[in-house]
Design a protein around this motif. Structure first.
Motif, PDB file in Angstrom:
ATOM      1  N   GLU A 257       0.817  -1.219   0.000  1.00  0.00           N
ATOM      2  CA  GLU A 257       0.000   0.000   0.000  1.00  0.00           C
ATOM      3  C   GLU A 257       0.846   1.263   0.000  1.00  0.00           C
ATOM      4  OE1 GLU A 257      -3.506   2.128   2.677  1.00  0.00           O
ATOM      5  OE2 GLU A 257      -2.910   0.052   3.077  1.00  0.00           O
ATOM      6  N   ASP A 258       1.920   1.266   0.782  1.00  0.00           N
ATOM      7  CA  ASP A 258       2.703   2.497   0.920  1.00  0.00           C
ATOM      8  C   ASP A 258       4.180   2.304   0.593  1.00  0.00           C
ATOM      9  OD1 ASP A 258       3.261   0.853   3.028  1.00  0.00           O
ATOM     10  OD2 ASP A 258       3.221   2.437   4.558  1.00  0.00           O
ATOM     11  N   ARG A 259       4.555   1.159   0.025  1.00  0.00           N
ATOM     12  CA  ARG A 259       5.963   0.935  -0.267  1.00  0.00           C
ATOM     13  C   ARG A 259       6.131  -0.151  -1.319  1.00  0.00           C
ATOM     14  NH1 ARG A 259       8.282  -2.723   4.814  1.00  0.00           N
ATOM     15  NH2 ARG A 259       6.682  -4.348   4.656  1.00  0.00           N
ATOM     16  N   VAL A 260       7.291  -0.140  -1.935  1.00  0.00           N
ATOM     17  CA  VAL A 260       7.715  -1.220  -2.827  1.00  0.00           C
ATOM     18  C   VAL A 260       8.866  -1.942  -2.142  1.00  0.00           C
ATOM     19  CG1 VAL A 260       8.728  -1.786  -5.072  1.00  0.00           C
ATOM     20  CG2 VAL A 260       7.065   0.082  -4.885  1.00  0.00           C
ATOM     21  N   VAL A 261       8.792  -3.261  -2.086  1.00  0.00           N
ATOM     22  CA  VAL A 261       9.851  -4.059  -1.461  1.00  0.00           C
ATOM     23  C   VAL A 261      10.547  -4.870  -2.543  1.00  0.00           C
ATOM     24  CG1 VAL A 261      10.413  -5.847   0.222  1.00  0.00           C
ATOM     25  CG2 VAL A 261       8.593  -4.188   0.717  1.00  0.00           C
ATOM     26  N   VAL A 262      11.851  -4.695  -2.647  1.00  0.00           N
ATOM     27  CA  VAL A 262      12.669  -5.455  -3.594  1.00  0.00           C
ATOM     28  C   VAL A 262      13.606  -6.348  -2.796  1.00  0.00           C
ATOM     29  CG1 VAL A 262      14.359  -5.363  -5.462  1.00  0.00           C
ATOM     30  CG2 VAL A 262      12.576  -3.610  -5.301  1.00  0.00           C
TER      31      VAL A 262
ATOM     32  N   ALA B  26      17.633  -6.543   0.671  1.00  0.00           N
ATOM     33  CA  ALA B  26      16.254  -6.057   0.578  1.00  0.00           C
ATOM     34  C   ALA B  26      16.242  -4.536   0.636  1.00  0.00           C
ATOM     35  CB  ALA B  26      15.400  -6.621   1.702  1.00  0.00           C
ATOM     36  N   TYR B  27      15.386  -3.955  -0.206  1.00  0.00           N
ATOM     37  CA  TYR B  27      15.255  -2.509  -0.294  1.00  0.00           C
ATOM     38  C   TYR B  27      13.790  -2.131  -0.175  1.00  0.00           C
ATOM     39  CZ  TYR B  27      20.024  -2.682  -2.115  1.00  0.00           C
ATOM     40  OH  TYR B  27      21.362  -2.901  -2.263  1.00  0.00           O
ATOM     41  N   GLU B  28      13.530  -1.042   0.539  1.00  0.00           N
ATOM     42  CA  GLU B  28      12.187  -0.488   0.612  1.00  0.00           C
ATOM     43  C   GLU B  28      12.179   0.843  -0.130  1.00  0.00           C
ATOM     44  OE1 GLU B  28      10.577  -0.244   4.511  1.00  0.00           O
ATOM     45  OE2 GLU B  28      10.724  -2.407   4.878  1.00  0.00           O
ATOM     46  N   LEU B  29      11.223   0.976  -1.047  1.00  0.00           N
ATOM     47  CA  LEU B  29      11.132   2.145  -1.924  1.00  0.00           C
ATOM     48  C   LEU B  29       9.736   2.728  -1.804  1.00  0.00           C
ATOM     49  CD1 LEU B  29      12.580   0.121  -4.899  1.00  0.00           C
ATOM     50  CD2 LEU B  29      13.899   1.701  -3.507  1.00  0.00           C
ATOM     51  N   PRO B  30       9.584   4.023  -2.027  1.00  0.00           N
ATOM     52  CA  PRO B  30       8.254   4.634  -1.898  1.00  0.00           C
ATOM     53  C   PRO B  30       7.373   4.333  -3.096  1.00  0.00           C
ATOM     54  CG  PRO B  30       9.829   6.276  -2.611  1.00  0.00           C
ATOM     55  CD  PRO B  30      10.628   5.031  -2.344  1.00  0.00           C
ATOM     56  N   VAL B  31       6.072   4.231  -2.868  1.00  0.00           N
ATOM     57  CA  VAL B  31       5.118   4.186  -3.972  1.00  0.00           C
ATOM     58  C   VAL B  31       5.049   5.578  -4.576  1.00  0.00           C
ATOM     59  CG1 VAL B  31       2.694   3.872  -4.590  1.00  0.00           C
ATOM     60  CG2 VAL B  31       3.799   2.279  -2.998  1.00  0.00           C
TER      61      VAL B  31
END
Length: 216
Positions: free
Chosen positions: A156-161, A207-212
């Motif tokens: 919902e609020d992030r992209v996880v790679v 692992a990386y967290e990126l904003p939507v």
């Protein structure tokens, strides 16, 4: 049971070799190459999953039931020792001894700039006008082709790679330039990035967290 004991099964060895060559396989891929019944191959894959050698994910292509895709875990990959990383590390050490540090930095910047150019080339429009899903779909394909074995999900609020493999893992002890350039790559796509896991720190994946991204 020791990992090497599992390889007494010729069918399991062949399945792992097939995954080692292709990166990821389906049950149909295995049936094309290995003369065993479908239930037998599925049982072997399921057992290797329980033993920590194989991970799986579902993949939907068009209508119908999704396919199950299988690939080796980092534990299984250790059964297939490779020398490329060690040789690359020696090469980087040689360049450093020759005072060519700048050349090393330029190489990794160029590597990730090429990945960025490829993402932009595959988008139907400009990077600035693309939405999160469009970028994620292209990003996943580009990372797969570069050997990172990515899992990408949009929340919902992030992209996880999650990168389950790192082509540069064996050289990170010598230089952190690949990771620094990779961070710049994600920042160019999403504006900001937070790394939450790191293979050199002993994690199973980077692992990386990126904003939507907000719609333009």
């Amino acid at each position: 049971m020791p990992v090497l004991d599992l390889l007494q099964s010729e069918t399991k060895r062949r399945l792992l070799r097939l995954m080692n060559r292709r990166g990821e396989i389906t049950l149909n891929d295995a049936l094309e190459k290995i003369d065993r019944a479908r239930p037998t191959l599925r049982d072997h894959l399921d057992q290797m999953g329980r033993d920590g050698l194989v991970t799986r994910r579902s993949k939907r292509e068009g209508r119908g039931r999704p396919s199950m895709c299988y690939r080796m875990t980092s534990r299984a990959e250790r059964l297939f020792p490779r020398r490329e990383g060690a040789v690359f590390a020696e090469f980087l050490a040689y360049l450093e001894e020759q005072g060519r540090d700048q050349l090393i930095e330029e190489f990794f910047q160029s590597f990730w700039n090429d990945r960025l150019d490829e993402v932009e080339r595959r988008l139907s429009g400009s990077l600035e006008s693309a939405d999160t899903r469009q970028i994620v779909d292209v990003l996943k394909a580009v990372l797969e082709e570069a050997g990172f074995m990515p899992e990408v999900r949009v929340e919902e609020d992030r992209v996880v790679v999650e990168e389950c493999n790192c082509p540069f893992a064996e050289i990170i002890g010598a230089t952190e330039l690949p990771c620094a350039s990779e961070t710049c790559f994600y920042e160019a796509l999403f504006g900001r990035v937070e790394r939450t896991r790191h293979i050199p720190d002993g994690d199973e994946a980077c692992a990386y967290e990126l904003p939507v991204l907000q719609q333009q």
